[in-house]
Scaffold this motif. Structure first.
Motif, PDB file in Angstrom:
ATOM      1  N   MET A   1      -3.604   5.197  -4.026  1.00 24.38           N
ATOM      2  CA  MET A   1      -4.453   4.937  -5.190  1.00 24.38           C
ATOM      3  C   MET A   1      -5.368   3.738  -4.980  1.00 24.38           C
ATOM      4  N   GLY A   2      -5.273   3.119  -3.813  1.00 30.36           N
ATOM      5  CA  GLY A   2      -6.186   2.033  -3.494  1.00 30.36           C
ATOM      6  C   GLY A   2      -5.683   0.645  -3.806  1.00 30.36           C
ATOM      7  N   LEU A   3      -4.426   0.512  -4.228  1.00 31.06           N
ATOM      8  CA  LEU A   3      -3.887  -0.820  -4.495  1.00 31.06           C
ATOM      9  C   LEU A   3      -3.650  -1.557  -3.181  1.00 31.06           C
ATOM     10  N   PRO A   4      -3.964  -2.835  -3.128  1.00 36.96           N
ATOM     11  CA  PRO A   4      -3.620  -3.628  -1.948  1.00 36.96           C
ATOM     12  C   PRO A   4      -2.099  -3.675  -1.791  1.00 36.96           C
ATOM     13  N   PRO A   5      -1.586  -3.804  -0.575  1.00 33.74           N
ATOM     14  CA  PRO A   5      -0.136  -3.803  -0.357  1.00 33.74           C
ATOM     15  C   PRO A   5       0.615  -4.830  -1.194  1.00 33.74           C
ATOM     16  N   ALA A   6       0.059  -6.051  -1.337  1.00 30.39           N
ATOM     17  CA  ALA A   6       0.755  -7.086  -2.101  1.00 30.39           C
ATOM     18  C   ALA A   6       0.871  -6.700  -3.568  1.00 30.39           C
ATOM     19  N   SER A   7      -0.193  -6.183  -4.142  1.00 23.98           N
ATOM     20  CA  SER A   7      -0.163  -5.763  -5.545  1.00 23.98           C
ATOM     21  C   SER A   7       0.785  -4.585  -5.737  1.00 23.98           C
ATOM     22  N   ALA A   8       0.802  -3.688  -4.757  1.00 25.59           N
ATOM     23  CA  ALA A   8       1.709  -2.541  -4.833  1.00 25.59           C
ATOM     24  C   ALA A   8       3.163  -3.005  -4.810  1.00 25.59           C
ATOM     25  N   SER A   9       3.482  -3.923  -3.901  1.00 25.41           N
ATOM     26  CA  SER A   9       4.850  -4.425  -3.808  1.00 25.41           C
ATOM     27  C   SER A   9       5.237  -5.186  -5.069  1.00 25.41           C
ATOM     28  N   MET A  10       4.300  -5.952  -5.634  1.00 20.34           N
ATOM     29  CA  MET A  10       4.580  -6.673  -6.877  1.00 20.34           C
ATOM     30  C   MET A  10       4.911  -5.692  -7.997  1.00 20.34           C
ATOM     31  N   ALA A  11       4.121  -4.642  -8.117  1.00 22.07           N
ATOM     32  CA  ALA A  11       4.356  -3.656  -9.172  1.00 22.07           C
ATOM     33  C   ALA A  11       5.726  -3.003  -9.011  1.00 22.07           C
ATOM     34  N   ILE A  12       6.073  -2.680  -7.776  1.00 25.90           N
ATOM     35  CA  ILE A  12       7.364  -2.031  -7.508  1.00 25.90           C
ATOM     36  C   ILE A  12       8.517  -2.944  -7.891  1.00 25.90           C
ATOM     37  N   HIS A  13       8.457  -4.197  -7.455  1.00 22.87           N
ATOM     38  CA  HIS A  13       9.584  -5.102  -7.669  1.00 22.87           C
ATOM     39  C   HIS A  13       9.738  -5.501  -9.135  1.00 22.87           C
ATOM     40  N   ILE A  14       8.634  -5.702  -9.829  1.00 25.57           N
ATOM     41  CA  ILE A  14       8.739  -6.044 -11.251  1.00 25.57           C
ATOM     42  C   ILE A  14       9.364  -4.885 -12.027  1.00 25.57           C
TER      43      ILE A  14
ATOM     44  N   LEU B   1       2.810 -11.630   2.383  1.00 28.59           N
ATOM     45  CA  LEU B   1       2.023 -10.459   1.989  1.00 28.59           C
ATOM     46  C   LEU B   1       0.948 -10.852   0.978  1.00 28.59           C
ATOM     47  N   SER B   2       1.300 -11.736   0.037  1.00 29.87           N
ATOM     48  CA  SER B   2       0.313 -12.192  -0.952  1.00 29.87           C
ATOM     49  C   SER B   2      -0.795 -12.997  -0.290  1.00 29.87           C
ATOM     50  N   SER B   3      -0.436 -13.780   0.715  1.00 32.75           N
ATOM     51  CA  SER B   3      -1.434 -14.586   1.425  1.00 32.75           C
ATOM     52  C   SER B   3      -2.412 -13.717   2.199  1.00 32.75           C
ATOM     53  N   LEU B   4      -1.969 -12.516   2.550  1.00 34.28           N
ATOM     54  CA  LEU B   4      -2.818 -11.599   3.316  1.00 34.28           C
ATOM     55  C   LEU B   4      -3.547 -10.605   2.412  1.00 34.28           C
ATOM     56  N   GLU B   5      -3.583 -10.902   1.107  1.00 33.54           N
ATOM     57  CA  GLU B   5      -4.216  -9.986   0.159  1.00 33.54           C
ATOM     58  C   GLU B   5      -5.675  -9.714   0.528  1.00 33.54           C
ATOM     59  N   HIS B   6      -6.352 -10.729   1.047  1.00 37.23           N
ATOM     60  CA  HIS B   6      -7.765 -10.551   1.422  1.00 37.23           C
ATOM     61  C   HIS B   6      -7.922  -9.692   2.673  1.00 37.23           C
ATOM     62  N   TYR B   7      -6.823  -9.507   3.390  1.00 30.13           N
ATOM     63  CA  TYR B   7      -6.863  -8.679   4.602  1.00 30.13           C
ATOM     64  C   TYR B   7      -6.112  -7.371   4.374  1.00 30.13           C
ATOM     65  N   SER B   8      -6.128  -6.923   3.130  1.00 30.91           N
ATOM     66  CA  SER B   8      -5.341  -5.742   2.770  1.00 30.91           C
ATOM     67  C   SER B   8      -5.771  -4.498   3.538  1.00 30.91           C
ATOM     68  N   ALA B   9      -7.032  -4.444   3.942  1.00 30.38           N
ATOM     69  CA  ALA B   9      -7.509  -3.276   4.688  1.00 30.38           C
ATOM     70  C   ALA B   9      -6.760  -3.127   6.006  1.00 30.38           C
ATOM     71  N   TYR B  10      -6.308  -4.259   6.566  1.00 28.29           N
ATOM     72  CA  TYR B  10      -5.581  -4.213   7.837  1.00 28.29           C
ATOM     73  C   TYR B  10      -4.065  -4.143   7.624  1.00 28.29           C
ATOM     74  N   VAL B  11      -3.625  -4.682   6.503  1.00 29.05           N
ATOM     75  CA  VAL B  11      -2.186  -4.650   6.211  1.00 29.05           C
ATOM     76  C   VAL B  11      -1.759  -3.257   5.750  1.00 29.05           C
ATOM     77  N   LYS B  12      -2.662  -2.575   5.040  1.00 29.93           N
ATOM     78  CA  LYS B  12      -2.329  -1.275   4.462  1.00 29.93           C
ATOM     79  C   LYS B  12      -1.837  -0.261   5.500  1.00 29.93           C
ATOM     80  N   PRO B  13      -2.501  -0.096   6.649  1.00 30.92           N
ATOM     81  CA  PRO B  13      -1.992   0.883   7.624  1.00 30.92           C
ATOM     82  C   PRO B  13      -0.621   0.505   8.188  1.00 30.92           C
ATOM     83  N   ILE B  14      -0.336  -0.798   8.260  1.00 32.36           N
ATOM     84  CA  ILE B  14       0.987  -1.219   8.746  1.00 32.36           C
ATOM     85  C   ILE B  14       2.064  -0.779   7.758  1.00 32.36           C
ATOM     86  N   VAL B  15       1.785  -0.997   6.478  1.00 29.54           N
ATOM     87  CA  VAL B  15       2.726  -0.558   5.444  1.00 29.54           C
ATOM     88  C   VAL B  15       2.846   0.963   5.447  1.00 29.54           C
TER      89      VAL B  15
END
Length: 503
Positions: free
Chosen positions: A287-300, A342-356
């Motif tokens: 859905m286009g969420l950055p990995p950090a935001s996705a993980s935050m939503a899941i854990h909350i 993961l939150s610190s890498l929010e600006h690099y989410s385009a590169y973190v997303k494929p790893i996740v």
């Protein structure tokens, strides 16, 4: 009858909390065995009374230098009991199957136990649980019904009190019921399985008396009433309050997508006991969420559900607190660190997303393996570095949106830990991990993508009451196969899209 008591076994592989009461309940046909009772004072009288009250036809030899008059009075009615008024010697164990030591001489009792074991016999030593191979439990008897109670030698007083309660609570007519059931059983034809099915059918009305519609569906009625009430209020506000209507219209459609996703994924998780994290993570990335935001939503969204699950395991005594203490601190450190990175890498989410996405692709494969019962070989020894396992599990769970159970629980069980205690410990640990990682995410990211978070929370909460019903209607294997395939396809799509962008 010869046995080899006190043989080593694999019980040492479990902690004291996991061992619990290791007694194996057995009803012995004492009338088929030859019993030796050593001691004929008050202690011997107590043991003898317990034996003859439960087995009138027991063959018993009593050996004692001094025999109390009460013993002679008691055995007058039992021709199979004989007395040897002499001191104990090893020859008394010849042609004996089971031994009771009831003297008031502790040194003699220990010597009797030693030679008894040398003869390969089981022994009960009065008032010395640590010397016993078996205990005499408190007995509740109603005709052919016999219930034995044991406290593992911890408190005979409690056992006697429970005996009183059961004796008073169980009606005397219970034996008549047993006789009727036995007579009914004799009239049935077919093999054992067929007889059991017929007996179950006959007795179904006894164990499940017919209830009214309201009694059978009270939980559903409450849930439906709550939903209808909320719906009615919402409908009324929609038609009477323009501001409310405008508010709903202006809500980001992302909320509704995640509302439905939270509902669906919680149903799946409730049905098969896993996959909420991986399915939600895959969906969030798609859905286009950055990995950090996705993980935050899941854990909350998982804080409340894991808190309830952990509390239930705590109430049922399924938590190994020693394991919990070793696991929890490294796990929290790993989770907070993973959330921070993961939150610190929010600006690099385009590169973190494929790893996740690669990680969720891997978890999708694990779900498929579980669906087809592909098991890893169980380790010969327990995992020693529990703290490291907790740290890695917590870090990956926060950094990749899930995997705490897949990594930690499966590793503990594969390493020889007790499955039930491992599950309870992992569940209650998960609550603290979800809470601390959620706080870290929220501190770092603030209220970003609150629509997704709120949608998941509400959707999963609505699904909780009906998840169990779903599990009874659909095969768990079918759900797991479908989930595994979908997760792998969605994750693979994210990886391919990233590669195409690079090209």
């Amino acid at each position: 009858m010869q046995v080899l008591p006190n043989q080593p076994n694999n019980a040492d592989s479990f902690s004291e909390e996991e061992k619990g009461n290791q007694l194996f309940p057995v009803f012995v046909k004492l009338n088929k065995l030859r019993t030796l009772l050593i001691g004929a004072g008050n202690i011997g009288l107590e043991k003898l009374t317990a034996i003859v009250n439960n087995s009138h036809s027991a063959t018993i030899t009593i050996v004692a230098e001094i025999v109390s008059p009460e013993i002679y009075t008691l055995i007058a009615n039992y021709p199979l009991i004989k007395v040897k008024q002499k001191s104990f010697d090893v020859d008394d164990l010849n042609d004996i199957d089971i031994v009771f030591a009831a003297t008031n001489n502790n040194i003699l009792n220990e010597e009797i136990r030693k030679v008894t074991h040398e003869h390969g016999l089981l022994i009960n030593v009065a008032d010395k649980p640590e010397l016993c191979d078996f205990y005499l439990g408190s007995i509740v008897q109603k005709g052919d019904l016999k219930i034995a109670i044991s406290t593992n030698g911890k408190s005979p007083t409690i056992a006697k009190r429970l005996k009183q309660i059961l004796n008073e609570g169980l009606p005397a007519e219970l034996d008549e019921t047993l006789q009727n059931m036995s007579a009914l059983r004799q009239t049935l034809n077919g093999d054992f399985s067929a007889k059991v099915k017929k007996l179950n059918k006959v007795t179904q009305s006894l164990i499940n008396p017919k209830k009214s519609f309201a009694e059978r569906n009270i939980k559903w009625l409450i849930w439906v009433a709550s939903v209808l009430l909320i719906g009615a209020i919402g409908f009324s506000l929609w038609n009477t309050e323009p501001e409310f209507q405008a508010f709903l219209i202006n809500i980001d459609p992302l909320f509704y997508w995640f509302l439905g996703a939270g509902f669906l994924f919680a149903l799946i998780d409730g049905a098969i006991g896993m996959s909420y994290g991986v399915t939600t993570a895959s969906f969030s990335l798609a859905m286009g969420l950055p990995p950090a935001s996705a993980s935050m939503a899941i854990h909350i969204s998982e804080v409340m559900s894991n808190g309830i699950a952990g509390w239930m395991h705590y109430r049922m005594g399924n938590v190994n607190w020693k394991l919990f203490k070793i696991l929890i601190l490294p796990a929290i450190i790993g989770a907070v660190l993973g959330a921070y990175i993961l939150s610190s890498l929010e600006h690099y989410s385009a590169y973190v997303k494929p790893i996740v996405a690669v990680y969720t692709l891997f978890l999708g494969g694990i779900i498929l393996m579980k669906a087809f019962n592909v098991k890893r070989k169980k380790a010969d020894q327990k995992i020693k570095k529990i703290g490291l396992l907790g740290f890695v599990g917590g870090f990956i769970d926060a950094a990749f949106g899930g995997g705490w159970g897949s990594i930690v629980l499966s590793s503990l069980i594969a390493g020889g830990r007790h499955p039930l205690f491992s599950l309870g410990t992992v569940k209650i640990s998960r609550f603290f991990i979800a809470t601390l990682s959620s706080l870290t995410f929220f501190t770092m990211l603030g209220g970003k993508h609150w629509e997704a978070v709120l949608g998941l929370i509400i959707g999963s909460a609505i699904a909780s009451p009906i998840a169990a019903k779903v599990s009874n209607k659909i095969s768990a294997k079918t759900i797991m196969v479908a989930v595994g395939i979908i997760v792998m396809i969605v994750s693979l799509r994210s990886v391919i899209m990233f590669i195409l962008k690079l090209i």
